[in-house]
Design a protein around this motif. Sequence first.
Motif, PDB file in Angstrom:
ATOM      1  N   MET A 183       0.762  -1.321  -0.018  1.00 27.03           N
ATOM      2  CA  MET A 183       0.057  -0.170   0.042  1.00 27.03           C
ATOM      3  C   MET A 183       1.157   1.329   0.048  1.00 27.03           C
ATOM      4  O   MET A 183       1.803   1.370   0.685  1.00 27.03           O
ATOM      5  CB  MET A 183      -0.779   0.014   1.284  1.00 27.03           C
ATOM      6  N   LEU A 195      -3.090   7.713   1.813  1.00 21.16           N
ATOM      7  CA  LEU A 195      -4.385   6.886   1.469  1.00 21.16           C
ATOM      8  C   LEU A 195      -5.159   7.457   0.515  1.00 21.16           C
ATOM      9  O   LEU A 195      -5.083   8.787   0.210  1.00 21.16           O
ATOM     10  CB  LEU A 195      -5.061   6.784   2.722  1.00 21.16           C
ATOM     11  N   LEU A 198      -6.631  -2.155   1.401  1.00 20.99           N
ATOM     12  CA  LEU A 198      -7.046  -0.921   1.832  1.00 20.99           C
ATOM     13  C   LEU A 198      -7.932  -1.011   2.933  1.00 20.99           C
ATOM     14  O   LEU A 198      -7.685  -0.291   3.924  1.00 20.99           O
ATOM     15  CB  LEU A 198      -7.880  -0.204   0.655  1.00 20.99           C
TER      16      LEU A 198
END
Length: 266
Positions: free
Chosen positions: A1, A5, A142
Amino acid sequence: MSETLPPLLLVGCGKMGGAMLEGWRERGLSEAVVVDPYLAAAPAGVTLVREASAIPAGFAPAAVVLAIKPQEAPAALPAYARFAGGAVFASVMAGRTVAFMRGLLGAEAAVVRAMPNTPAAVRRGFTVACAGPGVSSGQRALADALLGATGEIAWVEEEGLLDPVTAVSGGGPAYVFLLAELMEQAAVEQGIPRDLARRMARATVAGSGALLAASAEDAAQLRKNVTSPKGTTERALAVLMEEAAWPELMSKAIAAATARSRELAG
Ligand SMILES: NC(=O)c1ccc[n+]([C@@H]2O[C@H](COP(=O)([O-])OP(=O)(O)OC[C@H]3O[C@@H](n4cnc5c(N)ncnc54)[C@H](OP(=O)(O)O)[C@@H]3O)[C@@H](O)[C@H]2O)c1
């Protein structure tokens, strides 16, 4: 990731939603919209709207996090069905099943259902999550990052396990706080002044939790480390560990909460 975000939509910014938002901000938010009818203000860089219809046109969240009360879900969720297809929905609502949410969001909605607990407020929460049909590995990663922002996270494959999870880790902080209350009361009964009794009980529960968290030893070993043969703790544990005392009571309490969670899920 990646470090930052992706765009996020948070529905409900109360205790749980607020704790998650704080964790995400530390992690690095790009674009975030919060829907909450009465929240006084959103943190800098976060757009606050009062209802779904006010979400800026063209906003395309990668995740929609549902942190409203379970009873708000039937009225609130249909307004977010338009994000199904692109976004993963991550819910922390107690008792609302994946099937129930897909019924309101549409059959193509990718839904993750999770059960957090209140130590999330101090980033020491424990969340157990379960992915519904159609959740991709990227969406799961996520959801893991978003739900795990308030502490530890674990995943289960079987949604039914969230009922005992609700009983153990969801409600667990209440049992530990009850322990502090009862220790305080018992100390007062032995003549210790109330203020000192309260400080002792709080510090003992909090300190033991910190020791447990920091130690590689399991709880049983840490308990044995405090228990000298023929000593005072051994005498107390003989009372608490009688079959009909804590072992039986704890398993009855967890079974009762599990049954209640199943009832609420309908
Ligand atoms: N707290 C826990 O220990 C715990 C543990 C596990 C799971 N959960 C779950 O987490 C969820 C949230 O709990 P919480 O303790 O964070 O509750 P909370 O503090 O009451 O937060 C809910 C927030 O959502 C807002 N809201 C209400 N209706 C809304 C709508 N239609 N659209 C957008 N926002 C709306 C509320 O605003 P108003 O207050 O103004 O109505 C409030 O700010 C619940 O589903 C609960 O089951 C909580």
